[in-house]
Design an enzyme around this catalytic site. Sequence first.
Site, PDB file in Angstrom:
ATOM      1  N   LYS A   1      -8.553  13.462  -6.101  1.00  0.00           N
ATOM      2  CA  LYS A   1      -9.031  14.363  -5.050  1.00  0.00           C
ATOM      3  C   LYS A   1      -8.013  15.478  -4.817  1.00  0.00           C
ATOM      4  O   LYS A   1      -6.799  15.262  -4.939  1.00  0.00           O
ATOM      5  CB  LYS A   1      -9.270  13.557  -3.768  1.00  0.00           C
ATOM      6  CG  LYS A   1      -9.993  14.317  -2.669  1.00  0.00           C
ATOM      7  CD  LYS A   1     -10.298  13.392  -1.490  1.00  0.00           C
ATOM      8  CE  LYS A   1     -10.985  14.130  -0.349  1.00  0.00           C
ATOM      9  NZ  LYS A   1     -11.320  13.241   0.782  1.00  0.00           N
TER      10      LYS A   1
ATOM     11  N   SER B   1     -16.000  13.402   2.375  1.00  0.00           N
ATOM     12  CA  SER B   1     -15.417  14.598   1.789  1.00  0.00           C
ATOM     13  C   SER B   1     -14.979  14.404   0.334  1.00  0.00           C
ATOM     14  O   SER B   1     -14.626  15.355  -0.332  1.00  0.00           O
ATOM     15  CB  SER B   1     -14.212  15.017   2.633  1.00  0.00           C
ATOM     16  OG  SER B   1     -13.200  14.009   2.600  1.00  0.00           O
TER      17      SER B   1
ATOM     18  N   SER C   1     -15.217   8.931   4.211  1.00  0.00           N
ATOM     19  CA  SER C   1     -15.262   9.942   3.151  1.00  0.00           C
ATOM     20  C   SER C   1     -15.200   9.411   1.724  1.00  0.00           C
ATOM     21  O   SER C   1     -15.308  10.185   0.774  1.00  0.00           O
ATOM     22  CB  SER C   1     -14.125  10.955   3.348  1.00  0.00           C
ATOM     23  OG  SER C   1     -14.344  11.709   4.505  1.00  0.00           O
TER      24      SER C   1
END
Length: 487
Positions: free
Chosen positions: A85, A160, A184
């Site tokens: 990420k 996210s 997330s």
Amino acid sequence: MTINETVNKLKNGETTSAALVKELMAVYEEDKKSSLPLNAFLEMFEDAVTKAEAADKEIAEAKATGTLDRLFEDKPLLGVPFAVKDNTSVRGHKLTCGSKILDGYVAPYNATVIDRLEKSGAIPLGRCNQDEFAMGSSTEYSSYGPTRNPVNREYVSGGSSGGSAAAVAANQAVFGLGTETGGSVRLPASYCGIYGLKTTYGVLSRWGIVAYGSSLDQVGILGHTPKDIALPLYAMSGEDFYDDTSADLPNKDSLKNLEAYKDFSSLKIAVPKQFAEAKGLDADVAKVFEDTKAWFEKKGAKIEIVDLPILDASIASYYVIALSEAASNLSRFDGIRYGNRVDAGKGYDELYVETRSNGFGPEVKRRIIIGNYVLSEQFSGTTYKKGMSVRARIQKEVAKLYESYDLILCPTCPTAAFKLGQKVDDPLEMYLSDLYTVFVNLARITSISVPAGKNKDGMPVGIQFAGPMFSEAKVLSIAQAWDEEHK
């Protein structure tokens, strides 16, 4: 391929790590040219091929000396590429958190989780898209544009950590790292039809992860199977000198060769009444949830409805805490120390205002403003304190529940993935996507989202298995039993 399949092919010489990395890079480049690109990866790391070639050399030398099994015992993820990420530090590579304000920033060191994965032989393949500063539930709040869902590219991938989830689901990476503040990892796992684990707070070090809400943030793992999550967790978990909130994980060794849970007759499962009766629960999701409960009962588990009224306050408590901590954490992005700078030469105040106004997107600005309002002098921080006291009560009551039950069962999200653009202008509707996930972060427990079915549009639906703190090994073994019967 799963991690086990990848490792077996590397051992048998059916493929090489370098060939695998190059193939994944070619898939990424080809996808970028398509009419609806996935936009899961923002970039592939050029040094991934070099690291893969070094792994292949180690494997070849071990074969020649008859020490191949010992090599993979020491480095169980040798040659396996994974997605990262965009809020996780990988030395020498860009880190932007999906934001213009960090444009051009290059991480000077590795996050602890990256260091530990590399020591186990895994290869960081590239950085993945995310909602800006991890603030969102759909990966539409990214300065790089949205990530599409690989199941149907007209739908969101969740957020996210939507980039990492989409990369794994689309077979652009073997497994992926995400981060969790309020769901997330589990949310995009549910939307993309893969497994996503939120770990107990402290089990995975936050050193090198850009902070959103420090008391809630936790690294999570995305994979095709529970075993694909267990092995990276084994490699990464444990106390870290650089993170005072880190902790060791009990029964860690059982993660190395994860086995399916067998003793279902002794399993007691709680279904909170507040979730079973929640408004907005989609009929298709409710049907999948009933099917999941029926599977547990068929296996011999006992399921009971429990009343936890405090859960009704979880969304409010979560957003008060998360937004207050976000406003504080993001104050460091001022155009002076690092990242993008907008300077008209009018002084520090103008530099600060112009840099932040140009660098942050609308959702991040919204959350900073709300957070600062909550912490403002007129409230004297009392709202934040109230949020923390509610959180303490949630933590206490959930811990008490686990004295009588092994697992909490609930949907991951009230709905399956929605279409791109459907909720992007309705923040309150977007916030309610976290209805079933935030209590896990507030209670600091562990939870995995398992792919459990599909809705009428063919989009995946995830169900959560949530266990008490430090019960990752048990939760993953239950998920493994599920996986073996739901290929």
